[in-house]
Write a protein that holds these residues in place. Structure first.
Motif, PDB file in Angstrom:
ATOM      1  N   PRO A  99       0.802  -1.237   0.000  1.00 53.78           N
ATOM      2  CA  PRO A  99       0.000   0.000   0.000  1.00 53.78           C
ATOM      3  C   PRO A  99       0.827   1.276   0.000  1.00 53.78           C
ATOM      4  CG  PRO A  99       0.006  -0.990   2.185  1.00 53.78           C
ATOM      5  CD  PRO A  99       0.658  -1.989   1.273  1.00 53.78           C
ATOM      6  N   GLN A 100       2.118   1.188   0.360  1.00 51.83           N
ATOM      7  CA  GLN A 100       2.964   2.382   0.444  1.00 51.83           C
ATOM      8  C   GLN A 100       3.698   2.705  -0.858  1.00 51.83           C
ATOM      9  OE1 GLN A 100       2.559   3.871   3.270  1.00 51.83           O
ATOM     10  NE2 GLN A 100       1.547   2.155   4.286  1.00 51.83           N
ATOM     11  N   LEU A 101       3.519   1.882  -1.886  1.00 52.02           N
ATOM     12  CA  LEU A 101       4.317   2.019  -3.110  1.00 52.02           C
ATOM     13  C   LEU A 101       4.088   3.365  -3.792  1.00 52.02           C
ATOM     14  CD1 LEU A 101       6.324   0.238  -4.648  1.00 52.02           C
ATOM     15  CD2 LEU A 101       4.441  -0.463  -6.135  1.00 52.02           C
ATOM     16  N   LEU A 102       5.192   4.080  -4.065  1.00 56.92           N
ATOM     17  CA  LEU A 102       5.132   5.395  -4.698  1.00 56.92           C
ATOM     18  C   LEU A 102       5.728   5.403  -6.102  1.00 56.92           C
ATOM     19  CD1 LEU A 102       6.265   7.617  -1.660  1.00 56.92           C
ATOM     20  CD2 LEU A 102       3.921   7.186  -2.459  1.00 56.92           C
ATOM     21  N   GLN A 103       6.817   4.656  -6.289  1.00 59.73           N
ATOM     22  CA  GLN A 103       7.472   4.616  -7.594  1.00 59.73           C
ATOM     23  C   GLN A 103       7.776   3.176  -7.972  1.00 59.73           C
ATOM     24  OE1 GLN A 103      10.791   7.282  -8.168  1.00 59.73           O
ATOM     25  NE2 GLN A 103       9.887   8.902  -6.921  1.00 59.73           N
TER      26      GLN A 103
END
Length: 325
Positions: A195-199
């Protein structure tokens, strides 16, 4: 053969000026950064006098084994990319290590990191593997990094499956470009756990050629900002999420209608129609003429005409044809 030792540090011009005003042993105790990249170093010797070392640059050398670093309990950054390392070991004492760079080596299995509870970045790109070999991950190492790892780079390592990586639930930056990832359903399942994936960079994988590849990943990764080097527009994301939700709702509605049970014959026995023909049985014309539905007492009390009553009872088409005859 070049060994990294205290003597080599003493001979280094990079440290000559820093030694003025301090004895060499005193200087070694204050040393926090050590730069020995591109020096043809093949082995790490005794550096235990550098007890406050925090950053060690040893990339672009000929090192084959990670060793003699147990003293460096304060080390936070270790740069050992582009060497000849085949195994990850002897790092258990580096309790403060947060960034580990091991790209461009000969590592086939990611292991030996179980004690590195502070590790936030792990770079393993471009391993020089044997033909047909792919980079593998020890489940114990992955589980130990589940709460700490933010950045993982595994570009160009012949990887065709990342399901084991699903435990890395704190990942924010993930690079797996130029591998052999192809199954979109498996990828979506893994990314649902991050859920924390940004790139993320998956460019160069077979999955990138699948229909709706980008749209599908954008709807799964709710916080993703950059995919394959391209920024994600927030309006586009919301449109895709709403479109997917609408499509799933419509599909669910259609499935509900398809599963609605048909009302069996007879429709009801409220009118006590008496003994009638069984819908699954074939009747002759003569037998149909003999059968006459009798009006129930309830129907009589309600003064419902027999013809009107028949209009409320579902009679199979086969029987209707006989009755019409």
């Amino acid at each position: 053969m070049v060994h990294l030792t205290i003597d080599l540090i003493a001979k280094s011009r990079n440290h000559f000026k820093k030694k003025r005003g301090l004895s060499f042993p005193e200087y070694l105790k204050t040393l926090t950064h050590l730069h020995f990249s591109s020096k043809n170093i093949e082995d790490i010797g005794d550096l235990s006098m550098c007890r406050n070392l925090t950053v060690l640059y040893l990339y672009d050398n000929q090192i084959t084994h990670i060793c003699n670093l147990g003293f460096a309990s304060n080390l936070t950054h270790l740069y050992m990319q582009n060497n000849n390392i085949t195994h990850i070991d002897n790092l258990s004492n580096l309790q403060m290590l947060s960034k580990l760079y091991l790209g461009g080596n000969r590592i086939a299995v990611v292991e030996g990191l179980e004690q590195l509870s502070e590790l936030k970045e792990l770079h393993l790109e471009n391993q020089r593997l044997a033909p047909g070999e792919k980079l593998l991950f020890d489940p114990r190492t992955l589980l130990s990094l589940a709460e700490s790892l933010y950045v993982l780079n595994i570009n160009n390592n012949n990887i065709d499956d990342i399901r084991d990586l699903a435990v890395l639930k704190e990942l924010q930056h993930f690079s797996a470009a130029d591998n052999k990832l192809h199954n979109m359903e498996e990828l979506e399942d893994v990314f649902n756990h991050w859920p924390q994936l940004l790139q993320m960079d998956l460019s160069g994988n077979p999955a990138c050629k699948k229909p709706k590849y980008r749209d599908r990943l954008i709807t799964v990764c709710k916080n993703l900002e950059v995919l394959d080097g391209r920024e994600i527009n927030e309006l586009t994301r919301q449109f895709l999420i709403n479109w997917k939700a609408s499509k799933e709702a419509k599909k669910k509605k259609n499935n509900t209608h398809a599963l609605t049970p048909l009302i069996p014959y007879p429709l009801t026995n409220d009118f006590n129609m008496g003994q009638g023909p069984h819908p699954g049985q074939i009747y002759s014309h003569a037998s149909m003429q003999k059968w006459k539905p009798q009006q129930s007492l309830r129907a009589q009390k309600l003064k419902i005409p027999m013809s009107g009553l028949l209009n409320h009872v579902a009679i199979p088409s086969a029987i209707c044809s006989h009755m019409d005859a």
